[in-house]
Design a protein around this motif. Structure first.
Motif, PDB file in Angstrom:
ATOM      1  N   LEU A 171      -3.970   4.497   2.116  1.00 64.35           N
ATOM      2  CA  LEU A 171      -4.378   4.773   0.737  1.00 64.35           C
ATOM      3  C   LEU A 171      -5.427   5.877   0.632  1.00 64.35           C
ATOM      4  CD1 LEU A 171      -4.710   1.074  -0.491  1.00 64.35           C
ATOM      5  CD2 LEU A 171      -2.858   2.662  -1.027  1.00 64.35           C
TER       6      LEU A 171
ATOM      7  N   ARG B 238      -4.901   8.898  -1.711  1.00 62.05           N
ATOM      8  CA  ARG B 238      -4.426   8.605  -3.069  1.00 62.05           C
ATOM      9  C   ARG B 238      -5.584   8.751  -4.058  1.00 62.05           C
ATOM     10  NH1 ARG B 238       0.019   5.261  -3.258  1.00 62.05           N
ATOM     11  NH2 ARG B 238      -0.246   5.479  -5.514  1.00 62.05           N
TER      12      ARG B 238
ATOM     13  N   ILE C  21      -6.528   5.811  -6.333  1.00 61.63           N
ATOM     14  CA  ILE C  21      -6.825   4.541  -5.666  1.00 61.63           C
ATOM     15  C   ILE C  21      -8.233   4.593  -5.068  1.00 61.63           C
ATOM     16  CG2 ILE C  21      -6.097   2.870  -3.927  1.00 61.63           C
ATOM     17  CD1 ILE C  21      -4.029   3.269  -6.097  1.00 61.63           C
TER      18      ILE C  21
ATOM     19  N   VAL D 203     -10.758   2.745  -2.659  1.00 57.05           N
ATOM     20  CA  VAL D 203     -10.673   1.787  -1.557  1.00 57.05           C
ATOM     21  C   VAL D 203     -12.048   1.285  -1.160  1.00 57.05           C
ATOM     22  CG1 VAL D 203      -9.922   1.407   0.819  1.00 57.05           C
ATOM     23  CG2 VAL D 203      -8.579   2.882  -0.686  1.00 57.05           C
TER      24      VAL D 203
ATOM     25  N   ALA E  81       0.823  -1.207   0.000  1.00 53.07           N
ATOM     26  CA  ALA E  81       0.000   0.000   0.000  1.00 53.07           C
ATOM     27  C   ALA E  81       0.861   1.262   0.000  1.00 53.07           C
ATOM     28  CB  ALA E  81      -0.932  -0.015   1.215  1.00 53.07           C
ATOM     29  N   GLU E  82       1.932   1.248   0.774  1.00 57.54           N
ATOM     30  CA  GLU E  82       2.815   2.407   0.874  1.00 57.54           C
ATOM     31  C   GLU E  82       3.565   2.692  -0.419  1.00 57.54           C
ATOM     32  OE1 GLU E  82       4.126   4.344   4.206  1.00 57.54           O
ATOM     33  OE2 GLU E  82       1.978   4.281   3.755  1.00 57.54           O
TER      34      GLU E  82
END
Length: 260
Positions: free
Chosen positions: A133, A136, A139, A141, A111-112
Protein backbone atom coordinates in the motif's frame (compact mmCIF):
# COMPACT_ATOMS: atom_id res chain seq x y z
CA UNK A 1 -28.95 -50.70 -6.18
CA UNK A 2 -28.59 -50.79 -2.41
CA UNK A 3 -28.15 -47.51 -0.54
CA UNK A 4 -24.65 -48.50 0.61
CA UNK A 5 -23.58 -49.19 -2.98
CA UNK A 6 -24.94 -45.84 -4.13
CA UNK A 7 -23.15 -43.99 -1.34
CA UNK A 8 -19.90 -45.76 -2.21
CA UNK A 9 -20.23 -44.62 -5.82
CA UNK A 10 -21.04 -41.08 -4.71
CA UNK A 11 -17.95 -41.01 -2.51
CA UNK A 12 -15.76 -42.38 -5.31
CA UNK A 13 -16.96 -39.61 -7.59
CA UNK A 14 -16.32 -36.90 -4.99
CA UNK A 15 -12.81 -38.20 -4.37
CA UNK A 16 -12.16 -38.35 -8.11
CA UNK A 17 -13.60 -34.97 -9.15
CA UNK A 18 -13.52 -33.06 -5.87
CA UNK A 19 -17.26 -32.30 -5.81
CA UNK A 20 -20.79 -33.44 -6.62
CA UNK A 21 -24.18 -31.74 -6.85
CA UNK A 22 -27.46 -32.98 -5.38
CA UNK A 23 -29.02 -32.59 -8.84
CA UNK A 24 -26.31 -34.87 -10.31
CA UNK A 25 -27.07 -37.55 -7.72
CA UNK A 26 -30.80 -37.27 -8.49
CA UNK A 27 -30.25 -37.64 -12.22
CA UNK A 28 -27.72 -40.46 -11.95
CA UNK A 29 -29.66 -42.62 -9.50
CA UNK A 30 -33.23 -41.47 -10.15
CA UNK A 31 -33.86 -40.56 -6.52
CA UNK A 32 -35.43 -37.55 -4.80
CA UNK A 33 -33.48 -34.51 -3.61
CA UNK A 34 -34.24 -35.45 0.00
CA UNK A 35 -32.82 -38.92 -0.56
CA UNK A 36 -29.69 -37.48 -2.20
CA UNK A 37 -29.17 -35.08 0.69
CA UNK A 38 -29.61 -37.94 3.16
CA UNK A 39 -26.84 -39.87 1.40
CA UNK A 40 -24.54 -36.85 1.68
CA UNK A 41 -25.49 -36.30 5.32
CA UNK A 42 -24.61 -39.92 6.16
CA UNK A 43 -21.28 -39.71 4.34
CA UNK A 44 -20.45 -36.43 6.07
CA UNK A 45 -21.28 -37.91 9.49
CA UNK A 46 -18.58 -40.49 8.80
CA UNK A 47 -16.08 -37.77 7.94
CA UNK A 48 -15.88 -38.89 4.29
CA UNK A 49 -16.94 -35.63 2.61
CA UNK A 50 -18.12 -32.10 3.39
CA UNK A 51 -21.61 -30.94 2.47
CA UNK A 52 -22.03 -27.56 0.78
CA UNK A 53 -24.84 -25.52 -0.74
CA UNK A 54 -26.45 -27.88 -3.24
CA UNK A 55 -23.95 -30.72 -2.97
CA UNK A 56 -20.69 -31.81 -1.40
CA UNK A 57 -16.92 -31.54 -1.81
CA UNK A 58 -13.99 -33.73 -0.84
CA UNK A 59 -12.83 -33.56 2.75
CA UNK A 60 -10.23 -30.88 3.34
CA UNK A 61 -6.81 -32.06 4.51
CA UNK A 62 -5.80 -31.30 8.08
CA UNK A 63 -4.54 -27.82 8.80
CA UNK A 64 -0.86 -27.46 7.93
CA UNK A 65 1.37 -25.45 10.21
CA UNK A 66 2.88 -22.50 8.35
CA UNK A 67 6.63 -22.41 7.98
CA UNK A 68 8.49 -19.96 10.26
CA UNK A 69 9.26 -17.70 7.29
CA UNK A 70 5.88 -17.97 5.48
CA UNK A 71 4.81 -14.77 3.72
CA UNK A 72 1.68 -14.27 1.56
CA UNK A 73 3.66 -12.62 -1.23
CA UNK A 74 5.41 -15.94 -1.87
CA UNK A 75 2.14 -17.65 -2.92
CA UNK A 76 2.40 -17.27 -6.69
CA UNK A 77 -0.66 -19.28 -7.69
CA UNK A 78 -3.86 -17.30 -7.11
CA UNK A 79 -6.06 -18.92 -4.47
CA UNK A 80 -9.49 -18.22 -5.95
CA UNK A 81 -11.42 -18.87 -2.73
CA UNK A 82 -9.23 -16.45 -0.75
CA UNK A 83 -9.48 -13.88 -3.55
CA UNK A 84 -13.28 -14.17 -3.64
CA UNK A 85 -13.56 -13.65 0.12
CA UNK A 86 -11.20 -10.66 -0.09
CA UNK A 87 -13.28 -9.13 -2.87
CA UNK A 88 -16.47 -9.42 -0.83
CA UNK A 89 -14.72 -7.93 2.22
CA UNK A 90 -13.68 -4.86 0.22
CA UNK A 91 -17.35 -4.13 -0.45
CA UNK A 92 -17.78 -3.34 3.25
CA UNK A 93 -15.14 -0.60 3.25
CA UNK A 94 -16.43 2.96 3.06
CA UNK A 95 -14.61 6.15 2.19
CA UNK A 96 -12.65 7.58 5.15
CA UNK A 97 -12.92 4.39 7.18
CA UNK A 98 -10.15 3.45 9.58
CA UNK A 99 -9.63 -0.29 9.12
CA UNK A 100 -7.38 -3.11 10.23
CA UNK A 101 -6.33 -5.63 7.57
CA UNK A 102 -5.26 -9.12 8.65
CA UNK A 103 -1.74 -10.35 7.94
CA UNK A 104 -2.99 -13.50 6.15
CA UNK A 105 -3.22 -14.20 2.41
CA UNK A 106 -6.80 -12.93 2.26
CA UNK A 107 -5.59 -9.65 3.79
CA UNK A 108 -2.81 -9.38 1.23
CA UNK A 109 -5.39 -9.83 -1.55
CA UNK A 110 -7.49 -7.07 0.03
CA UNK A 111 -4.52 -4.69 0.02
CA UNK A 112 -3.71 -5.54 -3.60
CA UNK A 113 -7.27 -4.90 -4.79
CA UNK A 114 -8.41 -1.85 -2.81
CA UNK A 115 -10.13 0.50 -5.31
CA UNK A 116 -7.98 3.38 -6.54
CA UNK A 117 -10.60 6.00 -5.62
CA UNK A 118 -11.05 4.78 -2.04
CA UNK A 119 -9.56 7.01 0.66
CA UNK A 120 -9.01 5.08 3.91
CA UNK A 121 -6.60 4.67 6.79
CA UNK A 122 -5.22 1.14 7.05
CA UNK A 123 -3.75 -0.33 10.22
CA UNK A 124 -1.52 -3.33 9.66
CA UNK A 125 1.15 -5.20 11.59
CA UNK A 126 2.46 -6.72 8.35
CA UNK A 127 5.38 -5.14 6.50
CA UNK A 128 4.23 -7.01 3.38
CA UNK A 129 0.81 -5.37 3.41
CA UNK A 130 2.33 -2.00 4.28
CA UNK A 131 4.66 -2.26 1.28
CA UNK A 132 1.75 -3.24 -0.99
CA UNK A 133 0.00 0.00 0.00
CA UNK A 134 3.03 2.30 0.31
CA UNK A 135 2.64 4.04 -3.05
CA UNK A 136 -1.14 4.43 -2.88
CA UNK A 137 -1.72 8.19 -2.51
CA UNK A 138 -5.26 7.83 -1.10
CA UNK A 139 -4.28 5.17 1.43
CA UNK A 140 -2.84 6.25 4.79
CA UNK A 141 -0.93 3.40 6.43
CA UNK A 142 -0.32 3.03 10.15
CA UNK A 143 2.30 0.30 10.60
CA UNK A 144 1.88 -1.30 14.02
CA UNK A 145 5.45 -2.00 15.03
CA UNK A 146 7.38 -4.00 17.56
CA UNK A 147 9.65 -7.00 17.28
CA UNK A 148 9.17 -8.38 13.76
CA UNK A 149 8.78 -12.11 13.26
CA UNK A 150 10.50 -13.97 10.43
CA UNK A 151 7.12 -13.98 8.70
CA UNK A 152 7.25 -10.19 8.44
CA UNK A 153 4.72 -9.06 11.02
CA UNK A 154 4.62 -7.81 14.61
CA UNK A 155 2.37 -8.85 17.47
CA UNK A 156 4.41 -8.37 20.63
CA UNK A 157 3.77 -6.17 23.71
CA UNK A 158 4.62 -2.94 21.88
CA UNK A 159 2.33 -3.78 18.97
CA UNK A 160 -0.54 -4.45 21.36
CA UNK A 161 0.06 -1.14 23.16
CA UNK A 162 -0.09 0.74 19.86
CA UNK A 163 -3.36 -0.80 18.75
CA UNK A 164 -4.95 -0.13 22.15
CA UNK A 165 -4.66 3.60 21.42
CA UNK A 166 -6.34 3.55 18.01
CA UNK A 167 -10.05 3.28 17.30
CA UNK A 168 -11.07 1.50 14.09
CA UNK A 169 -14.35 1.49 12.17
CA UNK A 170 -13.84 -2.06 10.96
CA UNK A 171 -11.36 -4.87 11.51
CA UNK A 172 -10.93 -7.57 8.88
CA UNK A 173 -9.50 -10.62 10.63
CA UNK A 174 -8.54 -14.14 9.62
CA UNK A 175 -6.82 -16.83 11.64
CA UNK A 176 -5.51 -20.32 10.94
CA UNK A 177 -8.79 -22.09 11.69
CA UNK A 178 -12.40 -21.51 12.72
CA UNK A 179 -14.82 -23.90 14.39
CA UNK A 180 -18.09 -23.53 16.25
CA UNK A 181 -16.78 -25.11 19.42
CA UNK A 182 -13.26 -23.60 19.64
CA UNK A 183 -13.77 -20.37 17.71
CA UNK A 184 -10.96 -18.69 15.79
CA UNK A 185 -7.60 -20.23 16.61
CA UNK A 186 -3.92 -19.87 15.73
CA UNK A 187 -0.63 -21.76 16.07
CA UNK A 188 1.35 -19.05 17.85
CA UNK A 189 0.23 -17.90 21.33
CA UNK A 190 1.98 -14.54 20.81
CA UNK A 191 -0.77 -13.44 18.44
CA UNK A 192 -3.69 -14.09 20.78
CA UNK A 193 -3.57 -10.87 22.81
CA UNK A 194 -2.94 -8.79 19.69
CA UNK A 195 -6.01 -10.24 17.94
CA UNK A 196 -8.18 -9.59 20.98
CA UNK A 197 -6.89 -6.02 21.30
CA UNK A 198 -7.80 -5.30 17.68
CA UNK A 199 -11.32 -6.64 18.19
CA UNK A 200 -11.87 -4.61 21.37
CA UNK A 201 -11.00 -1.36 19.56
CA UNK A 202 -13.02 -1.99 16.40
CA UNK A 203 -16.59 -0.89 15.80
CA UNK A 204 -17.24 -3.89 13.55
CA UNK A 205 -15.32 -7.17 13.45
CA UNK A 206 -15.48 -9.08 10.20
CA UNK A 207 -14.07 -12.60 10.00
CA UNK A 208 -12.67 -13.66 6.63
CA UNK A 209 -12.58 -17.46 6.40
CA UNK A 210 -12.44 -19.38 3.13
CA UNK A 211 -14.34 -22.64 3.68
CA UNK A 212 -11.11 -24.68 3.80
CA UNK A 213 -10.36 -23.03 7.19
CA UNK A 214 -13.78 -23.77 8.67
CA UNK A 215 -14.48 -26.78 10.85
CA UNK A 216 -10.85 -27.00 11.95
CA UNK A 217 -9.02 -26.19 15.16
CA UNK A 218 -5.54 -24.85 15.69
CA UNK A 219 -3.85 -24.63 19.10
CA UNK A 220 -4.73 -21.31 20.76
CA UNK A 221 -8.21 -19.77 20.71
CA UNK A 222 -8.42 -16.04 19.92
CA UNK A 223 -12.19 -15.51 20.08
CA UNK A 224 -15.56 -17.21 19.83
CA UNK A 225 -17.41 -17.44 16.54
CA UNK A 226 -20.14 -15.11 17.80
CA UNK A 227 -17.57 -12.44 18.73
CA UNK A 228 -17.62 -11.58 15.03
CA UNK A 229 -20.27 -9.22 13.73
CA UNK A 230 -20.04 -10.86 10.32
CA UNK A 231 -18.34 -13.86 8.76
CA UNK A 232 -17.48 -13.98 5.06
CA UNK A 233 -16.77 -17.34 3.45
CA UNK A 234 -17.23 -19.07 0.11
CA UNK A 235 -20.03 -21.21 -1.23
CA UNK A 236 -18.22 -24.47 -0.44
CA UNK A 237 -18.92 -23.97 3.25
CA UNK A 238 -20.73 -26.79 5.06
CA UNK A 239 -24.51 -26.46 5.29
CA UNK A 240 -24.32 -27.60 8.91
CA UNK A 241 -21.95 -24.75 9.75
CA UNK A 242 -24.33 -22.19 8.26
CA UNK A 243 -27.28 -23.62 10.18
CA UNK A 244 -25.44 -23.77 13.50
CA UNK A 245 -23.88 -20.33 13.03
CA UNK A 246 -27.37 -18.96 12.39
CA UNK A 247 -28.58 -20.54 15.63
CA UNK A 248 -25.78 -18.68 17.44
CA UNK A 249 -26.97 -15.43 15.87
CA UNK A 250 -23.88 -15.06 13.68
CA UNK A 251 -24.38 -13.35 10.33
CA UNK A 252 -22.64 -15.24 7.52
CA UNK A 253 -22.25 -14.06 3.93
CA UNK A 254 -21.16 -16.56 1.31
CA UNK A 255 -19.55 -15.59 -1.97
CA UNK A 256 -19.99 -17.76 -5.04
CA UNK A 257 -16.87 -19.28 -6.52
CA UNK A 258 -16.72 -18.89 -10.29
CA UNK A 259 -16.23 -22.08 -12.23
CA UNK A 260 -16.93 -24.27 -9.20
Amino acid sequence: MFMEERQKEILNRVNRTGRILVSEIQECYQISADCARRDLRILESKGLLQRTHGGAIAVNPKEIYPTPTYNPIEIKEIQTDYLAVAGKAIEYIEDRDVIYITTSLVGYYMAEHLPEELSVTVLTNSVTIAEALRKRINIFVILLGGEMSHRGHCHDFYTVQMVKNIRMNKAFLSHAALSLDFGASIHDPAGVEFGRAVMRNSGMNIGLYPSRKIGKNSVYSVCRVNDYDLLITDSNVSEDFLIQAGELGVAVETVELKGV
